[in-house]
Design an enzyme around this catalytic site. Sequence first.
Site, PDB file in Angstrom:
ATOM      1  N   SER A 169      -3.779  -6.457  -6.508  1.00 36.33           N
ATOM      2  CA  SER A 169      -5.090  -5.796  -6.360  1.00 36.33           C
ATOM      3  C   SER A 169      -6.280  -6.732  -6.281  1.00 36.33           C
ATOM      4  CB  SER A 169      -5.350  -4.783  -7.495  1.00 36.33           C
ATOM      5  OG  SER A 169      -4.633  -3.590  -7.265  1.00 36.33           O
ATOM      6  N   GLY A 200      -7.008  -8.976  -4.087  1.00 41.75           N
ATOM      7  CA  GLY A 200      -7.385  -9.363  -2.720  1.00 41.75           C
ATOM      8  C   GLY A 200      -8.134  -8.241  -2.048  1.00 41.75           C
ATOM      9  N   VAL A 201      -7.498  -7.643  -1.061  1.00 42.93           N
ATOM     10  CA  VAL A 201      -8.121  -6.536  -0.299  1.00 42.93           C
ATOM     11  C   VAL A 201      -8.591  -5.420  -1.224  1.00 42.93           C
ATOM     12  CG1 VAL A 201      -7.548  -4.657   1.329  1.00 42.93           C
ATOM     13  CG2 VAL A 201      -6.862  -7.004   1.823  1.00 42.93           C
ATOM     14  N   TYR A 202      -7.860  -5.197  -2.310  1.00 37.29           N
ATOM     15  CA  TYR A 202      -8.193  -4.061  -3.191  1.00 37.29           C
ATOM     16  C   TYR A 202      -9.310  -4.365  -4.179  1.00 37.29           C
ATOM     17  CZ  TYR A 202      -4.442  -1.054  -1.390  1.00 37.29           C
ATOM     18  OH  TYR A 202      -3.646  -0.266  -0.592  1.00 37.29           O
ATOM     19  N   ASN A 208       0.868  -1.176   0.000  1.00 37.59           N
ATOM     20  CA  ASN A 208       0.000   0.000   0.000  1.00 37.59           C
ATOM     21  C   ASN A 208       0.906   1.227   0.000  1.00 37.59           C
ATOM     22  OD1 ASN A 208       0.610   0.793   2.822  1.00 37.59           O
ATOM     23  ND2 ASN A 208      -0.458  -1.110   3.291  1.00 37.59           N
ATOM     24  N   GLY A 223      -2.366  -9.617   3.819  1.00 34.83           N
ATOM     25  CA  GLY A 223      -2.165 -10.336   2.558  1.00 34.83           C
ATOM     26  C   GLY A 223      -0.717 -10.655   2.246  1.00 34.83           C
ATOM     27  N   VAL A 224      -0.387 -10.505   0.973  1.00 33.92           N
ATOM     28  CA  VAL A 224       0.978 -10.858   0.555  1.00 33.92           C
ATOM     29  C   VAL A 224       1.998  -9.889   1.160  1.00 33.92           C
ATOM     30  CG1 VAL A 224       1.047  -9.541  -1.623  1.00 33.92           C
ATOM     31  CG2 VAL A 224       2.248 -11.706  -1.457  1.00 33.92           C
ATOM     32  N   ASP A 225       1.571  -8.639   1.369  1.00 34.85           N
ATOM     33  CA  ASP A 225       2.435  -7.621   2.004  1.00 34.85           C
ATOM     34  C   ASP A 225       2.840  -8.087   3.404  1.00 34.85           C
ATOM     35  OD1 ASP A 225       1.862  -4.045   2.680  1.00 34.85           O
ATOM     36  OD2 ASP A 225       3.711  -5.193   2.430  1.00 34.85           O
TER      37      ASP A 225
HETATM   38  N1  APR Z   1       1.549 -15.791  -1.954  1.00 36.69           N
HETATM   39  C1  APR Z   1       0.872 -15.583  -3.115  1.00 36.69           C
HETATM   40  N2  APR Z   1      -0.288 -14.905  -3.195  1.00 36.69           N
HETATM   41  C2  APR Z   1      -0.803 -14.427  -2.032  1.00 36.69           C
HETATM   42  C3  APR Z   1      -0.159 -14.600  -0.774  1.00 36.69           C
HETATM   43  C4  APR Z   1       1.070 -15.321  -0.776  1.00 36.69           C
HETATM   44  N3  APR Z   1       1.759 -15.534   0.367  1.00 36.69           N
HETATM   45  N4  APR Z   1      -0.931 -13.996   0.181  1.00 36.69           N
HETATM   46  C5  APR Z   1      -2.001 -13.491  -0.449  1.00 36.69           C
HETATM   47  N5  APR Z   1      -1.938 -13.749  -1.771  1.00 36.69           N
HETATM   48  C6  APR Z   1      -2.871 -13.371  -2.839  1.00 36.69           C
HETATM   49  C7  APR Z   1      -4.279 -13.061  -2.424  1.00 36.69           C
HETATM   50  O1  APR Z   1      -5.040 -14.267  -2.359  1.00 36.69           O
HETATM   51  C8  APR Z   1      -4.726 -12.192  -3.601  1.00 36.69           C
HETATM   52  O2  APR Z   1      -5.175 -13.008  -4.670  1.00 36.69           O
HETATM   53  O3  APR Z   1      -2.378 -12.148  -3.390  1.00 36.69           O
HETATM   54  C9  APR Z   1      -3.460 -11.472  -4.048  1.00 36.69           C
HETATM   55  C10 APR Z   1      -3.388 -10.002  -3.647  1.00 36.69           C
HETATM   56  O4  APR Z   1      -4.073  -9.836  -2.424  1.00 36.69           O
HETATM   57  P1  APR Z   1      -3.582  -8.781  -1.303  1.00 36.69           P
HETATM   58  O5  APR Z   1      -2.365  -9.294  -0.661  1.00 36.69           O
HETATM   59  O6  APR Z   1      -4.778  -8.499  -0.464  1.00 36.69           O
HETATM   60  O7  APR Z   1      -3.170  -7.468  -2.132  1.00 36.69           O
HETATM   61  P2  APR Z   1      -4.079  -6.338  -2.789  1.00 36.69           P
HETATM   62  O8  APR Z   1      -5.413  -6.850  -3.200  1.00 36.69           O
HETATM   63  O9  APR Z   1      -3.191  -5.696  -3.808  1.00 36.69           O
HETATM   64  O10 APR Z   1      -4.324  -5.315  -1.583  1.00 36.69           O
HETATM   65  C11 APR Z   1      -3.227  -4.603  -1.083  1.00 36.69           C
HETATM   66  O11 APR Z   1      -3.745  -5.290   1.118  1.00 36.69           O
HETATM   67  O12 APR Z   1      -2.320  -6.583   2.285  1.00 36.69           O
HETATM   68  C12 APR Z   1      -2.747  -5.314   2.139  1.00 36.69           C
HETATM   69  O13 APR Z   1      -0.879  -3.935   2.735  1.00 36.69           O
HETATM   70  C13 APR Z   1      -1.634  -4.411   1.646  1.00 36.69           C
HETATM   71  O14 APR Z   1      -2.952  -2.461   1.888  1.00 36.69           O
HETATM   72  C14 APR Z   1      -2.438  -3.369   0.950  1.00 36.69           C
HETATM   73  C15 APR Z   1      -3.566  -4.150   0.306  1.00 36.69           C
END
Ligand code: APR
Length: 192
Positions: free
Chosen positions: A134, A136-138, A35, A43-45
């Site tokens: 994007s 996931g959470v986004y 973010n 999530g992945v972050d």
């Molecule tokens: N390995 C691979 N893919 C993953 C993992 C992992 N360890 N963890 C989560 N994912 C997938 C999720 O299932 C989703 O399909 O990564 C994709 C992106 O999801 P998010 O991590 O939620 O990222 P995003 O949608 O871009 O949202 C970003 O979420 O985590 C917070 O700090 C981050 O505020 C930011 C927002």
Amino acid sequence: MSVETVVDRYLDGRITVLIGDLTDQRVDAIVNAANASLLGGGGVDGAIHRRGGPAILETCRAIRATRYPQGLPTGEAVITTAGELPARYVIHTVGPIYGQHRGDEPRLLANCYRRSIEVAREHALTTIAFPAISTGVYGYPASEAASVVSRTLSQWLATDDSFTEVRLVFFNRSHAETFVAAAAFGATDESA
Ligand code: APR
């Protein structure tokens, strides 16, 4: 170490779609779906910071204190150490929040991939792994994202052979299958 499953390959095998954990990828760079704060999240972050350790956050803080005091803009990308992760570097990018950019989401999502690739090239990296930024959470619908991502990577791979491997890493089979069903590799639609 989680088990990895290759689901499909594209563009002469240079792009691999696999089910696995992004933090397990032993590549030059993994791309973080961060973010704007660059200070971690879920999530992945969250997984990257948890497993990579404090060195990643320290570098992110330094980037915020110098180049991006207001935060990393959507679609931009920066590179840090990967700390304890198997990868050598982490490239952090900020994806669009679906519905928050007045229809500009596809261009911003494409920019995440383009700028991450440009940053990797600036560091002479040749292998890179992306999560589904994007989706996931986004809230970006996975099939719409798949169309943008596959067209963007097709455009770039058509003109650049500096990368030997681009991995698209999905956390579960349904996400990977949604991507494969909606991907449009080979199309180089400029609209994305
Ligand atoms: N390995 C691979 N893919 C993953 C993992 C992992 N360890 N963890 C989560 N994912 C997938 C999720 O299932 C989703 O399909 O990564 C994709 C992106 O999801 P998010 O991590 O939620 O990222 P995003 O949608 O871009 O949202 C970003 O979420 O985590 C917070 O700090 C981050 O505020 C930011 C927002």
